[in-house]
Design a protein around this motif. Structure first.
Motif, mmCIF file in Angstrom:
data_model
loop_
_atom_site.group_PDB
_atom_site.id
_atom_site.type_symbol
_atom_site.label_atom_id
_atom_site.label_comp_id
_atom_site.label_asym_id
_atom_site.label_seq_id
_atom_site.Cartn_x
_atom_site.Cartn_y
_atom_site.Cartn_z
ATOM 1 N N GLY A 57 29.579 8.384 17.354
ATOM 2 C CA GLY A 57 28.542 8.969 18.152
ATOM 3 C C GLY A 57 28.913 10.078 19.201
ATOM 4 O O GLY A 57 28.146 10.579 19.801
ATOM 5 N N PHE A 58 30.007 10.680 18.857
ATOM 6 C CA PHE A 58 30.334 11.909 19.613
ATOM 7 C C PHE A 58 30.038 13.157 18.736
ATOM 8 O O PHE A 58 30.288 13.015 17.565
ATOM 9 C CB PHE A 58 31.834 11.793 19.855
ATOM 10 C CG PHE A 58 32.096 11.103 21.171
ATOM 11 C CD1 PHE A 58 32.590 11.883 22.303
ATOM 12 C CD2 PHE A 58 32.224 9.822 21.275
ATOM 13 C CE1 PHE A 58 32.739 11.053 23.491
ATOM 14 C CE2 PHE A 58 32.501 9.035 22.447
ATOM 15 C CZ PHE A 58 32.727 9.694 23.707
ATOM 16 N N THR A 59 29.765 14.400 19.664
ATOM 17 C CA THR A 59 29.646 15.604 18.737
ATOM 18 C C THR A 59 30.908 16.492 19.563
ATOM 19 O O THR A 59 31.032 15.995 20.565
ATOM 20 C CB THR A 59 28.402 16.213 18.799
ATOM 21 O OG1 THR A 59 27.962 16.436 20.430
ATOM 22 C CG2 THR A 59 27.385 15.238 18.279
ATOM 23 N N ASN A 60 31.318 17.485 18.807
ATOM 24 C CA ASN A 60 32.187 18.438 19.232
ATOM 25 C C ASN A 60 31.884 19.599 19.514
ATOM 26 O O ASN A 60 31.211 20.421 18.565
ATOM 27 C CB ASN A 60 33.587 18.123 18.314
ATOM 28 C CG ASN A 60 33.931 16.527 18.469
ATOM 29 O OD1 ASN A 60 34.607 16.188 19.668
ATOM 30 N ND2 ASN A 60 33.904 16.088 17.299
ATOM 31 N N ARG A 61 32.465 20.455 20.661
ATOM 32 C CA ARG A 61 32.285 22.039 20.329
ATOM 33 C C ARG A 61 33.749 22.459 20.744
ATOM 34 O O ARG A 61 34.370 22.030 21.799
ATOM 35 C CB ARG A 61 31.345 22.431 21.500
ATOM 36 C CG ARG A 61 31.380 23.815 21.484
ATOM 37 C CD ARG A 61 30.532 24.457 22.593
ATOM 38 N NE ARG A 61 31.179 24.355 23.812
ATOM 39 C CZ ARG A 61 30.926 23.730 25.039
ATOM 40 N NH1 ARG A 61 29.826 22.919 25.094
ATOM 41 N NH2 ARG A 61 31.760 23.467 25.844
ATOM 42 N N ASP B 18 41.619 23.077 9.909
ATOM 43 C CA ASP B 18 40.531 24.029 9.904
ATOM 44 C C ASP B 18 39.439 23.482 11.233
ATOM 45 O O ASP B 18 38.717 22.370 10.793
ATOM 46 C CB ASP B 18 39.848 23.718 8.658
ATOM 47 C CG ASP B 18 38.378 24.495 8.565
ATOM 48 O OD1 ASP B 18 37.877 24.853 9.541
ATOM 49 O OD2 ASP B 18 38.115 24.980 7.398
ATOM 50 N N PRO B 19 39.070 24.404 12.283
ATOM 51 C CA PRO B 19 38.510 23.775 13.341
ATOM 52 C C PRO B 19 36.973 23.563 12.923
ATOM 53 O O PRO B 19 36.202 22.871 13.643
ATOM 54 C CB PRO B 19 38.509 24.832 14.421
ATOM 55 C CG PRO B 19 38.966 26.044 13.572
ATOM 56 C CD PRO B 19 39.838 25.459 12.490
ATOM 57 N N ASP B 20 36.425 24.258 12.008
ATOM 58 C CA ASP B 20 35.040 23.829 11.333
ATOM 59 C C ASP B 20 34.873 22.398 10.955
ATOM 60 O O ASP B 20 34.025 21.688 11.111
ATOM 61 C CB ASP B 20 34.507 24.785 10.583
ATOM 62 C CG ASP B 20 34.530 26.209 10.969
ATOM 63 O OD1 ASP B 20 34.100 26.387 12.361
ATOM 64 O OD2 ASP B 20 34.339 27.175 10.111
ATOM 65 N N LEU C 22 33.736 18.178 12.948
ATOM 66 C CA LEU C 22 32.820 17.227 12.072
ATOM 67 C C LEU C 22 33.320 15.629 12.319
ATOM 68 O O LEU C 22 32.482 14.900 12.213
ATOM 69 C CB LEU C 22 32.520 17.732 10.720
ATOM 70 C CG LEU C 22 31.929 18.871 10.638
ATOM 71 C CD1 LEU C 22 31.926 19.294 9.207
ATOM 72 C CD2 LEU C 22 30.455 18.908 11.125
ATOM 73 N N TRP C 23 34.569 15.514 12.517
ATOM 74 C CA TRP C 23 34.611 14.449 12.477
ATOM 75 C C TRP C 23 35.646 13.720 13.651
ATOM 76 O O TRP C 23 35.805 12.410 13.884
ATOM 77 C CB TRP C 23 36.032 13.686 11.257
ATOM 78 C CG TRP C 23 36.992 14.752 11.179
ATOM 79 C CD1 TRP C 23 37.298 15.781 10.721
ATOM 80 C CD2 TRP C 23 38.492 14.343 11.733
ATOM 81 N NE1 TRP C 23 38.787 16.263 10.916
ATOM 82 C CE2 TRP C 23 39.255 15.353 11.296
ATOM 83 C CE3 TRP C 23 38.981 13.048 12.494
ATOM 84 C CZ2 TRP C 23 40.487 15.187 11.698
ATOM 85 C CZ3 TRP C 23 40.375 12.863 12.776
ATOM 86 C CH2 TRP C 23 41.147 14.093 12.432
#
Length: 146
Positions: free
Chosen positions: A38-42, A26-28, A32-33
């Protein structure tokens, strides 16, 4: 036995294999993980089928973007995922297996790199980054239990 440089991590989670598999499929949830602390993802593309592309931009805590491109090579729900990482920097194969274990699931995380000097030098860093990645997955699963 392989002639590749192997980096291996393993962690057991107190959830069924299908729930753990879904945290990746599930890409949503994946956004999140995925990645070290310290990283965020798009996630820009997520074609979850054999031969499908996965494109994501990981942003570090200092705001630096890292565009990643992957291709899914094998998917066996809820048992196994194999993907080829094309960029940035290092080409490698990631194999994740999800095995029932003691009222939970063992996630085996195996990365295969070309055995170059650069990759050997990064081995400890990557293993530690993988542990952070697995910590973040654990945190997400704990949040879902509440």
């Amino acid at each position: 036995m392989t002639d590749k440089l192997e980096i291996f991590n393993e962690r057991r989670y107190p959830v069924a294999p299908a729930i753990l598999f879904d945290a990746f499929a599930d890409p949503d949830k994946l956004a999140l993980w995925w990645g070290p602390h310290g990283f965020t993802n798009r996630i820009d593309a997520f074609d979850f089928q054999v031969g499908g592309d996965w494109r994501l931009t990981m942003t570090s805590s200092d705001g630096t973007d890292f565009a990643n491109r992957w291709t899914f090579q094998e998917i066996e729900r809820p048992v196994r995922i194999v993907a080829l990482h094309h960029e940035p920097m290092h080409v490698f194969t990631l194999e994740m297996t999800f095995e029932p274990a003691d009222a939970g699931t063992s996630l085996r995380w195996r990365m295969l790199f070309e055995p170059t000097d650069e990759n050997r030098q990064l081995q400890k860093f990557i293993r530690a980054a993988n542990e952070q990645n697995l910590d973040r997955l654990e945190h997400l699963l704990e949040q879902k239990d509440r």
